[in-house]
Design an enzyme around this catalytic site. Structure first.
Site: not given
Ligand code: NAD
Length: 517
Positions: A311, A360, A401, A473
């Site tokens: 990720d 996620k 975002k 991540k």
């Protein structure tokens, strides 16, 4: 008074007994220092500094590299392709603020600099890009290809992504309106139902046939473009977790058998990863699902092909891994982290499905664990901050975002310290430069051979490329290697590793001579 720092972009040649440059290779010796710690029965802690010598050989000739993206027709895929076409053709475009020239801002390898040393002339700090020390691929020269379940050409896909300015899209159209993603490996069970309407570009057949087609695609791309190497990067939608089952995806042999048997728990992303590994192409997992199941990792280890996951760490999570490092690093006890994202792109739309959201959510929640665990003075008895992660789909905002976060901490005498932050950026503008960096650095790592002290053999680095944790991540590490989340440590790892390739010491930040009399 002269400036305190300057940047030089010319190649840096290191003059030292620790490095030799031949026409083909850079051969370096690096003295690695770490401290072993023992804890006695009475609780006494003894630290033993230890040195070991690593020797590196880095091939100087850069491979002709191609990038294949899974999800080429998505927001990230089209934004990466747009930047590379725009830069290659030196495109300029207008917005209401003026003329813009194509660039790779946001990329560590293309726009980052690091301190090489102190100028002998005037004592200023001298900075250079990483590519001044060792040759690296120029992304302008990197052909792009990839797969997508949507068969739209890239020009139309860029229009629908609503990331790029209209003038740039118009200028790119002639270069990309004939570029159509390759048909994709697909399984409706691993993606939200809301994506099914775009699934019109699929490889027919069962998993084994899909795997073989993906392998042919990689080989064809290599042959038709005259490439030495291909890097495959997953930037398709976040899948659900696949179940890790003994006998199915636990060993490489079982995984290959499970693909042959069309097992329902082999995800499309694992098929892409297996295809890449079998073709010797490094594979990067840019989403949080468990593509790199144990059997897949074992296959990469057996065939010595790089894998990297999981990720992309691009926006709020990146900020978190800086901010919490700063707070805990200053002895401040972070008590709550409450973070919201809202945006309206296709990725967010698919994450409205709770099953797809699960990986996620887990990835976003894990990013500070090492920072908290490293300080039992502040966090005794496994205490942890309250960490809440919320995302919302707001279609009107498209790729823009918004990230609102609140951090409440305890500082001196338990007084409260609250920080509130608002960030706004195009999601794909945050992520696209990471994809370019990952391709460039994977190519560099492919050219490195290393000999550890006591061994007489030069080998490639470990197939699990944890050195690229800066971009991830939940960095995937090999075996017992601890996970590092703090962004500065991750950046230092890349910087110091590149320095080691040319026999330069790691950055100590001491600037000792000027501090002493
Ligand atoms: P997107 O929805 O715009 O693009 C994803 C593309 O993948 C779509 O075009 C879709 O058709 C395609 N796709 C889906 N399944 C596929 C398959 N099996 N094979 C081939 N193509 C397939 O999403 P995006 O905004 O480009 O993000 C891509 C991925 O990157 C997401 O998983 C996202 O979670 C991850 N990611 C993005 C960011 C960021 O943008 N800042 C950060 C971290 C992770």
């Amino acid at each position: 008074k002269s400036a305190r720092a300057r940047t030089l972009v010319a190649p840096v040649i290191v003059s030292s007994d620790n490095v030799q440059y031949s026409e083909d290779e850079i051969i370096s010796k690096y003295s690695y220092t770490d401290t072993k710690v023992t804890i006695g029965e009475d609780g006494t802690v003894t630290a033993f500094p230890q040195n070991s010598v690593f020797e590196f050989k880095t091939r100087r000739r850069v491979s002709r590299l191609g990038l294949m993206m899974v999800g080429l027709g998505g927001n990230n895929g089209t934004t990466v392709a747009a930047a590379m076409y725009a830069k290659k053709h030196s495109l300029e475009w207008q917005t209401r603020t003026g003329t813009h020239v194509s660039n790779y801002k946001g990329s560590l390898t293309q726009c980052g600099t690091f301190r090489v040393g102190t100028s002998s002339e005037d004592g200023t700090d001298v900075y250079s890009p990483l590519s001044s020390l060792v040759p690296m691929v120029n992304p302008d020269d990197m052909p792009v290809s990839g797969w997508d379940i949507s068969g739209r050409n890239l020009a139309d896909a860029m229009d629908s992504a609503q990331v790029l300015e209209p003038d740039l899209r118009n200028k790119l159209r002639p270069f990309v309106d004939k570029v159509v993603p390759l048909p994709a490996a697909f399984d409706t069970d691993f993606i939200a139902d809301n994506q099914l309407p775009r699934a019109d570009n699929l490889i027919p057949g069962q998993k084994q046939e899909q795997l073989e087609q993906l392998r042919r695609d990689i080989r064809n791309f290599k042959e038709t473009q005259g490439l030495d190497e291909v890097v495959v990067i997953w930037t398709a939608n976040s899948e659900r977790y696949s179940k890790e089952i003994e006998g199915v995806n636990d060993t490489s042999e079982n995984l290959l058998k499970a693909i042959q048997g069309n097992h329902p728990e082999v995800s499309p992303s694992t098929l892409y990863a297996v295809a890449s590994i079998l073709e010797g192409a490094p594979y990067v997992n840019g989403s949080p699902q468990n593509t790199l199941v144990p059997g897949c990792v074992k296959l990469a280890e057996e065939l010595q092909v790089f894998i990297c996951g999981d990720d992309f760490k691009s926006g709020q999570t990146k900020m978190k891994s800086v901010l919490v490092d700063y707070l805990i690093g200053c002895g401040v006890k972070v008590k709550t982290m409450v973070t919201y994202n809202h945006l309206g792109n296709n990725d967010m739309y698919q994450l409205t499905d709770q099953v797809m959201w699960k990986p996620k959510s887990a990835a976003k929640s894990k990013v500070i664990e090492d920072l908290v665990e490293a300080n039992e003075v502040l966090y005794p008895n496994n205490e942890k901050p309250d960490h809440v992660v919320v995302v919302k789909y707001v279609p009107f905002l498209g790729d823009s975002k918004r990230d609102v976060s609140e951090y409440t901490s305890e500082t001196f005498l338990d007084s409260h310290y609250t920080m509130i932050m608002h960030n706004e950026c195009l999601d794909s503008a945050l992520c696209a430069p990471l994809i370019i960096d990952l391709a460039v650095l994977c190519e560099l790592f492919q050219r490195i051979r290393v000999k550890v002290q006591g061994s007489d053999e030069f080998k490639s680095m470990h197939p699990v490329l944890s050195a690229l944790g800066f971009f991830m991540k939940i960095p995937k590490t090999a075996g017992e290697e601890p996970i590092v989340n703090a962004l500065n440590r991750q950046r230092a790892c890349i910087e110091n590793l590149v320095k080691a390739l040319v026999g330069l010491p790691a950055e100590s930040h001491l600037l000792l001579p000027t501090k002493c009399q």
